[in-house]
Design a protein around this motif. Structure first.
Motif, short mmCIF file in Angstrom:
data_model
loop_
_atom_site.label_atom_id
_atom_site.label_comp_id
_atom_site.label_asym_id
_atom_site.label_seq_id
_atom_site.Cartn_x
_atom_site.Cartn_y
_atom_site.Cartn_z
N TYR A 5 0.83 -1.20 0.00
CA TYR A 5 0.00 0.00 0.00
C TYR A 5 0.87 1.26 0.00
O TYR A 5 1.96 1.29 0.55
N GLY A 6 0.34 2.33 -0.60
CA GLY A 6 1.03 3.61 -0.62
C GLY A 6 0.42 4.59 0.36
O GLY A 6 -0.48 4.23 1.13
N GLU A 7 0.87 5.87 0.30
CA GLU A 7 0.41 6.85 1.28
C GLU A 7 -1.08 7.18 1.15
O GLU A 7 -1.69 7.67 2.09
N GLU A 129 16.26 4.11 3.87
CA GLU A 129 15.09 3.41 3.31
C GLU A 129 13.86 3.65 4.18
O GLU A 129 13.87 3.34 5.38
N LEU A 130 12.82 4.20 3.60
CA LEU A 130 11.53 4.36 4.26
C LEU A 130 10.60 3.32 3.66
O LEU A 130 10.25 3.40 2.48
N ILE A 131 10.20 2.36 4.48
CA ILE A 131 9.46 1.21 3.96
C ILE A 131 7.98 1.50 3.82
O ILE A 131 7.37 1.22 2.78
N ASN A 132 7.38 2.05 4.86
CA ASN A 132 5.93 2.26 4.86
C ASN A 132 5.59 3.72 4.58
O ASN A 132 6.15 4.63 5.18
N ALA A 133 4.65 3.92 3.66
CA ALA A 133 4.12 5.25 3.38
C ALA A 133 2.74 5.37 3.99
O ALA A 133 2.00 4.39 4.07
N TYR A 134 2.39 6.58 4.45
CA TYR A 134 1.07 6.75 5.06
C TYR A 134 0.70 8.23 5.08
O TYR A 134 1.54 9.11 4.87
N THR A 135 -0.58 8.48 5.35
CA THR A 135 -1.09 9.84 5.50
C THR A 135 -1.86 9.94 6.81
O THR A 135 -2.73 9.11 7.08
N PHE A 183 0.10 15.03 7.81
CA PHE A 183 1.46 14.53 7.64
C PHE A 183 1.43 13.39 6.62
O PHE A 183 0.70 12.41 6.80
N ILE A 184 2.18 13.55 5.56
CA ILE A 184 2.32 12.50 4.54
C ILE A 184 3.76 12.01 4.57
O ILE A 184 4.69 12.81 4.40
N ARG A 185 3.94 10.71 4.80
CA ARG A 185 5.28 10.14 4.70
C ARG A 185 5.34 9.28 3.45
O ARG A 185 4.48 8.42 3.24
N LYS A 186 6.36 9.50 2.65
CA LYS A 186 6.52 8.76 1.41
C LYS A 186 7.41 7.54 1.62
O LYS A 186 8.18 7.47 2.57
N ARG A 187 7.28 6.60 0.71
CA ARG A 187 8.11 5.41 0.72
C ARG A 187 9.22 5.59 -0.32
O ARG A 187 9.01 6.21 -1.37
N GLY A 188 10.42 5.06 -0.02
CA GLY A 188 11.48 5.17 -1.01
C GLY A 188 12.85 4.86 -0.45
O GLY A 188 13.02 4.64 0.76
N ILE A 189 13.82 4.82 -1.33
CA ILE A 189 15.22 4.63 -0.96
C ILE A 189 15.97 5.89 -1.36
O ILE A 189 15.91 6.33 -2.51
N PHE A 190 16.69 6.46 -0.39
CA PHE A 190 17.33 7.75 -0.59
C PHE A 190 18.84 7.60 -0.32
O PHE A 190 19.26 6.74 0.46
#
Length: 217
Positions: A5-7, A129-135, A183-190
């Protein structure tokens, strides 16, 4: 396996109505919606716990220092994106603190961000690495004491980074205080060099979440 699932799928929506008295105590009615992975614990509470266990679980999910849970309900809906709807009635002791004729209130009642990252002088070698995205969204209305006069309130905050977005705002109208937060946290590798930026983002969120309103009685 849990879908990725995404944010927009992992949501936490809180709508809270609070009546605050002159002693700083309060009564609160909360209506919350959780979807995607954020509803997992509530779905488990319904399917695996008896009434007493569910109440203990609810106490563990409410991060307020001093409160009594008067009543609660949890309703689950099995959809493509599963949903849990949760309602609580709370009695909160010292929701606002007093000092002489002044009262200090943190309008962010239930969503204070506590994830502070340590910052060191060493160069990071691994990706972030941010694994889980959510709002998360919060809408809180405080009915203020009749004698309360606002002396200070937080300025609006708007932060946007590669890791997500944060907004918060306080408005006063007709002896009511309205608090809005998203607050929206995105998923991704930075890249490793972005770690300090992420730590700064989280620090700013934590600071904004703790900002207080000052009232005089």
């Amino acid at each position: 396996m849990t879908p990725g699932y995404g944010e927009k799928d992992n949501l936490q929506h809180r709508n809270i109505q609070v009546v605050l008295n002159e002693e700083g105590d309060a009564e609160a009615e909360t209506s919350m919606l959780f979807t995607g992975i954020l509803q997992d614990d509530y779905a488990s509470a319904i399917s695996r716990m008896n009434d007493d266990e569910q109440k203990k679980f609810m106490y563990s999910q409410i991060h307020i220092p001093n409160f009594d849970l008067v009543k609660f309900s949890i309703q689950n809906e099995k959809k493509t994106i599963p949903v849990s709807k949760v309602k609580n009635s709370l009695l909160i002791r010292k929701c606002a603190s007093k000092s002489g004729t002044r009262m200090f209130l943190n309008p962010n009642l239930m969503s204070v961000f506590n994830q502070i990252l340590p910052v060191t002088d060493k160069s990071r070698k691994h990706d972030v690495e941010l694994i889980n995205a959510y709002t998360e969204t919060d809408s809180v209305m405080f009915q203020l004491p009749a004698k309360a006069i606002i002396e200070a309130q937080p300025a609006p905050v708007n932060i946007e980074t590669a890791f997500g977005k944060y907004q918060s705002e306080v408005k006063i109208k007709d002896q009511k205080l309205y608090y809005y937060r998203k607050f929206i946290r995105k998923r991704g590798i930075f890249p490793p060099g972005s770690y300090a930026e992420l730590a700064d983002f989280y620090k700013k969120i934590s600071k904004a979440d703790r900002a207080q309103v000052v009232m005089k009685l």
